[in-house]
Design an enzyme around this catalytic site. Sequence first.
Site, PDB file in Angstrom:
ATOM      1  CG  ASN A  11      -1.811   1.329   1.332  1.00 62.05           C
ATOM      2  OD1 ASN A  11      -1.652   2.136   0.432  1.00 62.05           O
ATOM      3  ND2 ASN A  11      -2.302   1.304   2.642  1.00 62.05           N
ATOM      4  CD1 TRP A  12       3.614   1.130  -2.974  1.00 60.04           C
ATOM      5  CD2 TRP A  12       3.208   2.440  -4.892  1.00 60.04           C
ATOM      6  NE1 TRP A  12       4.229   0.424  -4.017  1.00 60.04           N
ATOM      7  CE2 TRP A  12       4.054   1.395  -5.247  1.00 60.04           C
ATOM      8  CE3 TRP A  12       3.093   3.221  -5.750  1.00 60.04           C
ATOM      9  CZ2 TRP A  12       4.569   1.144  -6.660  1.00 60.04           C
ATOM     10  CZ3 TRP A  12       3.525   2.994  -7.138  1.00 60.04           C
ATOM     11  CH2 TRP A  12       4.287   1.829  -7.501  1.00 60.04           C
ATOM     12  CE  LYS A  13       0.011   3.167   4.999  1.00 61.24           C
ATOM     13  NZ  LYS A  13      -0.024   3.378   6.302  1.00 61.24           N
ATOM     14  CG  HIS A 100      -6.219   1.814   5.037  1.00 63.59           C
ATOM     15  ND1 HIS A 100      -5.715   2.729   6.167  1.00 63.59           N
ATOM     16  CD2 HIS A 100      -5.146   1.203   4.764  1.00 63.59           C
ATOM     17  CE1 HIS A 100      -4.411   2.561   6.321  1.00 63.59           C
ATOM     18  NE2 HIS A 100      -3.913   1.355   5.652  1.00 63.59           N
ATOM     19  CD  GLU A 102      -3.194   5.410   6.954  1.00 65.77           C
ATOM     20  OE1 GLU A 102      -2.965   5.461   5.495  1.00 65.77           O
ATOM     21  OE2 GLU A 102      -2.184   4.882   7.608  1.00 65.77           O
ATOM     22  CD  GLU A 172      -3.914  -2.770   7.208  1.00 65.77           C
ATOM     23  OE1 GLU A 172      -2.770  -2.888   6.592  1.00 65.77           O
ATOM     24  OE2 GLU A 172      -4.538  -1.583   6.746  1.00 65.77           O
ATOM     25  N   GLY A 178       2.067   1.969  10.790  1.00 66.36           N
ATOM     26  CA  GLY A 178       3.158   3.037  10.489  1.00 66.36           C
ATOM     27  C   GLY A 178       4.102   3.167  11.967  1.00 66.36           C
ATOM     28  CB  SER A 217       4.971  -2.092  11.616  1.00 65.25           C
ATOM     29  OG  SER A 217       4.664  -0.969  12.028  1.00 65.25           O
ATOM     30  N   GLY A 238       2.417  -1.317   4.191  1.00 68.09           N
ATOM     31  CA  GLY A 238       2.697  -0.006   3.891  1.00 68.09           C
ATOM     32  C   GLY A 238       3.937   0.402   3.647  1.00 68.09           C
TER      33      GLY A 238
END
Length: 264
Positions: A11-13, A100, A102, A172, A178, A217, A238
Site C-alpha cells: 500500500n503505497w499510500k 482502510h 486512515e 490491521e 506506521g 508494520s 505500507g
Amino acid sequence: MTARQPLALGNWKMNGDMVANEQLMSGLLESSAGLLSAGGLQAGFAVPAPYLFQAAVRLKGTGFLWGAQDCSDQPKGAFTGEVSTAMLQDFEVNFCLVGHSERRARHQETDAQIAAKLQALLSANILPVLCVGESLAQREAGQAAEVVCGQVKAALKGLSADQLTRLAVAYEPIWAIGTGKTASADDAQAMHAQIRGALAGLHPQVANQVRILYGGSVKASNSQELFAQPDIDGGLVGGASLDMADMSGILQAAHQRAGRLGLL
Ligand code: PEP
C-alpha cells in the site's frame, strides 16, 4: 480443502512520483517476478489513483497485480474528487482497498459506506480488500475482537457465499500501522482465527476459502514468522512496500508459505 494462495500487497499510500514508482516497480520485477511465475502466490501494489495508468502499463503481463486505495460507492455524477469502479476498470485494476483505517478516521467513512463500496467493487469484478482493525484504547479495554468482528460483519452481511469468496480481509490493528509496532504472530493469528469465525457465522461453507492478510508494520524481518501462522494468508504492507529490499524479502516469505502449502 484447497489451500489459500498467499497474497502480499503493498500500500503505497500518498507516496511516490513517476520516477520513484518506475524505479520501485522495475527493481521488484527484477528481484521477484520469478517468484510469481510459479503461480503459488499473488502480489501487487495499491497505488495512488493518478499512477494507475503507469502501474497498468508497467505491470501488465508481469504477474504482479495493481490496485487502488479507495473507490466511490456511486457509479457516476456530481461527486467531486471521487473515482468510480468503472474508472478503475478502465485501468484494469485487479483489487481495491476498502475501509482502510486512515480513511475511516480522516474521512469518517461509515460501515454503511464501506459495505456499499464493497458491493460496487464486487459488481465490477474487482477484488475488494476489506481493512479492519482496533485502536489501542479498544485493545486495552479488551474490546479488540468485538470491534474487529463487528466491522467484518457490518461490511459483509447480506453478501452471498459466492461473493464472500471474491474478496479478502486485511486485519490491521491501528496501533501497529506506521508505528514500527507489530502484533505478535500469536496475537495476530488469534485475531485472524476470530475473523474466520465471524466469516463462518455468515457462510460456514466458504469461510475457509477467504484470505485474511495481516497489516501493521510488516517488514522482511517479521514476515516469515507472521506468514507461518495457519490463518495469516499474507500481508498488506505500507511503509516497507516502498523499500525494494524489504518488499522483496516479504515476497520471499509469502513464496515460502506457498511452498509449505504445496502450491509451487
Ligand atoms: C497500511 O497502512 O496498510 C500499513 C499496514 O502500513 P504499515 O505497514 O506502514 O504499518
